[in-house]
Design an enzyme around this catalytic site. Structure first.
Site, PDB file in Angstrom:
ATOM      1  N   CYS A   1       0.806  -1.222   0.000  1.00  8.40           N
ATOM      2  CA  CYS A   1       0.000   0.000   0.000  1.00  8.40           C
ATOM      3  C   CYS A   1       0.839   1.272   0.000  1.00  8.40           C
ATOM      4  O   CYS A   1       0.288   2.374   0.011  1.00  8.40           O
ATOM      5  CB  CYS A   1      -0.968  -0.019   1.180  1.00  8.40           C
ATOM      6  SG  CYS A   1      -2.138  -1.387   1.072  1.00  8.40           S
TER       7      CYS A   1
ATOM      8  N   HIS B   1      -1.752   8.203   6.323  1.00  6.21           N
ATOM      9  CA  HIS B   1      -2.113   6.914   5.727  1.00  6.21           C
ATOM     10  C   HIS B   1      -3.514   6.539   6.208  1.00  6.21           C
ATOM     11  O   HIS B   1      -4.347   6.104   5.412  1.00  6.21           O
ATOM     12  CB  HIS B   1      -1.081   5.858   6.117  1.00  6.21           C
ATOM     13  CG  HIS B   1      -1.254   4.553   5.415  1.00  6.21           C
ATOM     14  ND1 HIS B   1      -1.270   4.441   4.033  1.00  6.21           N
ATOM     15  CD2 HIS B   1      -1.413   3.288   5.888  1.00  6.21           C
ATOM     16  CE1 HIS B   1      -1.433   3.180   3.697  1.00  6.21           C
ATOM     17  NE2 HIS B   1      -1.521   2.455   4.797  1.00  6.21           N
TER      18      HIS B   1
ATOM     19  N   GLU C   1       0.376   5.097  13.688  1.00  2.00           N
ATOM     20  CA  GLU C   1       0.691   6.294  12.907  1.00  2.00           C
ATOM     21  C   GLU C   1       0.481   7.557  13.735  1.00  2.00           C
ATOM     22  O   GLU C   1       1.307   8.483  13.704  1.00  2.00           O
ATOM     23  CB  GLU C   1      -0.161   6.358  11.647  1.00  2.00           C
ATOM     24  CG  GLU C   1       0.167   7.571  10.779  1.00  2.00           C
ATOM     25  CD  GLU C   1      -0.618   7.641   9.482  1.00  2.00           C
ATOM     26  OE1 GLU C   1      -0.230   8.420   8.590  1.00  2.00           O
ATOM     27  OE2 GLU C   1      -1.635   6.923   9.357  1.00  2.00           O
TER      28      GLU C   1
ATOM     29  N   LYS D   1      -8.970   8.788   3.064  1.00  4.60           N
ATOM     30  CA  LYS D   1      -9.580   7.463   2.932  1.00  4.60           C
ATOM     31  C   LYS D   1     -10.995   7.429   3.523  1.00  4.60           C
ATOM     32  O   LYS D   1     -11.761   6.517   3.225  1.00  4.60           O
ATOM     33  CB  LYS D   1      -8.713   6.401   3.597  1.00  4.60           C
ATOM     34  CG  LYS D   1      -7.415   6.091   2.852  1.00  4.60           C
ATOM     35  CD  LYS D   1      -6.661   4.957   3.522  1.00  4.60           C
ATOM     36  CE  LYS D   1      -5.393   4.592   2.770  1.00  4.60           C
ATOM     37  NZ  LYS D   1      -4.322   5.594   2.922  1.00  4.60           N
TER      38      LYS D   1
ATOM     39  N   HIS E   1      -9.705   2.750   0.778  1.00  2.51           N
ATOM     40  CA  HIS E   1      -8.276   2.449   0.668  1.00  2.51           C
ATOM     41  C   HIS E   1      -7.970   1.945  -0.737  1.00  2.51           C
ATOM     42  O   HIS E   1      -8.351   0.832  -1.107  1.00  2.51           O
ATOM     43  CB  HIS E   1      -7.909   1.405   1.722  1.00  2.51           C
ATOM     44  CG  HIS E   1      -6.436   1.204   1.904  1.00  2.51           C
ATOM     45  ND1 HIS E   1      -5.495   1.746   1.055  1.00  2.51           N
ATOM     46  CD2 HIS E   1      -5.731   0.507   2.852  1.00  2.51           C
ATOM     47  CE1 HIS E   1      -4.293   1.399   1.460  1.00  2.51           C
ATOM     48  NE2 HIS E   1      -4.408   0.651   2.551  1.00  2.51           N
TER      49      HIS E   1
ATOM     50  N   PHE F   1       1.956  -3.591   3.801  1.00  2.00           N
ATOM     51  CA  PHE F   1       2.318  -4.920   4.276  1.00  2.00           C
ATOM     52  C   PHE F   1       3.817  -5.148   4.032  1.00  2.00           C
ATOM     53  O   PHE F   1       4.390  -4.654   3.060  1.00  2.00           O
ATOM     54  CB  PHE F   1       1.528  -5.990   3.535  1.00  2.00           C
ATOM     55  CG  PHE F   1       0.088  -6.129   3.970  1.00  2.00           C
ATOM     56  CD1 PHE F   1      -0.416  -5.442   5.063  1.00  2.00           C
ATOM     57  CD2 PHE F   1      -0.763  -6.976   3.272  1.00  2.00           C
ATOM     58  CE1 PHE F   1      -1.741  -5.586   5.449  1.00  2.00           C
ATOM     59  CE2 PHE F   1      -2.094  -7.132   3.648  1.00  2.00           C
ATOM     60  CZ  PHE F   1      -2.582  -6.424   4.746  1.00  2.00           C
TER      61      PHE F   1
END
Length: 415
Positions: free
Chosen positions: A171, A311, A322, A340, A345, A403
């Site tokens: 991502c 993010h 985060e 988002k 996402h 990931f």
């Protein structure tokens, strides 16, 4: 603040963002996507192509017709993730005032990111294999689904014969691609770079995989608020599709041809957690290192940052980690948003689309809201925008994590 007029110093090799192209759940085109994000209108809705429940809430690109936009024969030979990219790239090039018929293609790079390639094509052709046997599988299976075809087909479409590559950092892919393109410009490997990402992973198999991991929101009863970054009641992300492409040039080259710079890309940080295949480092060490590296690359201090496009996936652990990183590195609490909440996402395209939104925030002095956020998690200590906020933004950062513990942070300054 560093620099004159409250502006971070200009790096010796300035990179200008001269064009943007977006295909997102907010709309087809940069203007439509930006309007939707600034209005805070969530795109999440039940998906009739998927089973009901967590896997059946998605953020699709509204009204996307590849045949109408690219031509029927062309569209039939392209997976959806490549169709998105070609439409976004065409808009970005036009926005930059460039004409591929007149550029030196050998000096044009294409650097795009995606997490998966074309799973829609793979799943469809696997069904053909099971039903009809191997002789009925399309000879276009591999050319349509291979991740590298994202950049390859874009180069074919635009006559770009310079460096051509696809990066895959989950991502963070779109942001990594933009940072890599910046490096190519600084190394004089190209004069123009088309950089960004594209993704079309909303398929039954992929969504089942995310659901089995517990990554998807289970708010099927309230799809419009299923994506709720940093909210106390967040429980997972909503999968989305789309593409974002930026045109990057050395600022001096852009000025020489009379091009408008929407913003400047002044910093990039990239790190790996080296911790776990899906979970972030518990202290956010890798994300923090990437953020600090981007600021150092920009010649800026933490206090220079006025805005963060986070993010902010709407997952329990990622949002918390985060936020803790932001509180440590940016204790002056710049205004934070996660787009988002509107778009869902976009996976491998998320970093590119959010970089474009960060550029627009800097350009228009406006921070979009974090849609879906009604009650900030009491463990999270950030200043989050819950409505569109006018704000002069000399410097902003855009965070992207993926990931495998892959982290990418981009820093944008006013032009």
């Amino acid at each position: 603040m560093n620099g004159a007029a409250g502006r971070p110093p200009r790096p010796a090799a300035d990179i200008a963002v001269t064009g943007l192209g977006l295909v997102t759940p907010g709309g087809i085109g940069t203007a439509a996507s930006w309007r939707t994000v600034c209005a805070g209108r969530p795109a999440a809705a039940p998906d009739p192509a998927l089973p009901p429940g967590p896997t059946g809430i998605t953020c699709r690109v509204p009204g996307f017709d590849g045949e109408a936009l690219l031509g029927g024969r062309r569209a039939h030979r392209l997976d959806r993730f490549t169709q998105f990219a070609l439409v976004a790239a065409a808009e970005a090039v036009a926005d930059a005032g460039l004409d591929p018929k007149h550029w030196d293609g050998a000096r044009v790079a294409v650097v795009l990111g995606c997490a998966d390639g074309g799973p829609e094509t793979v799943e469809a052709q696997h069904q053909v294999l099971l039903r009809e046997g191997p002789t009925r599988v399309s000879p276009l299976l591999l050319p349509m689904q291979l991740p590298n075809m994202l950049a390859g087909q874009t180069a074919i479409e635009l006559g770009a014969t310079g460096p051509n590559l696809v990066v895959a950092t989950a991502c963070a892919s779109g942001a990594t691609a933009i940072g890599t393109a910046r490096d190519l410009l600084l190394l004089d490997r190209c004069d123009i770079a088309l950089a960004g990402g594209s993704e079309a992973m909303i398929t039954p198999l992929v969504m089942a995989g995310f659901a089995q991991m517990g990554a998807l929101s289970r708010h099927a009863d309230d799809p419009a608020r299923a994506s709720r970054p940093f909210d106390a009641d967040r429980d997972g992300f909503v999968a989305a599709e789309g593409s974002g492409v930026l045109v990057l040039e050395r600022a001096g080259d852009a000025r020489a041809r009379g091009a408008r710079a929407r913003a400047r890309l002044v910093g990039h940080g990239a790190t790996a957690d080296a911790h776990h295949m899906t979970s972030p480092h518990p202290t956010g060490a890798g994300a923090e290192a990437a953020l600090r590296a981007a600021l150092a690359d920009a010649g800026a201090t933490p206090e220079d940052v006025r805005h963060v496009n986070a993010h902010g996936t709407s997952t329990r652990l990622n949002d918390l980690v985060e936020a803790q990183v932001l509180s440590r590195v940016l204790p002056h609490a710049p205004l934070v948003t996660s787009t988002k909440g509107v778009t869902g996402h976009l996976l491998g395209a998320a970093g590119a689309v959010e970089a474009a939104f960060t550029v627009l925030s800097v350009e228009h002095a406006l921070v979009p809201p974090t849609a879906g956020l009604t009650t900030l998690d009491p463990k999270i200590h950030i200043e989050a925008a819950t409505a569109a906020v006018p704000l002069d933004i000399p410097l902003a950062v855009s965070n992207s994590f993926g990931f495998g513990g892959q982290n990418a942070v981009l820093a944008f300054a006013a032009a």
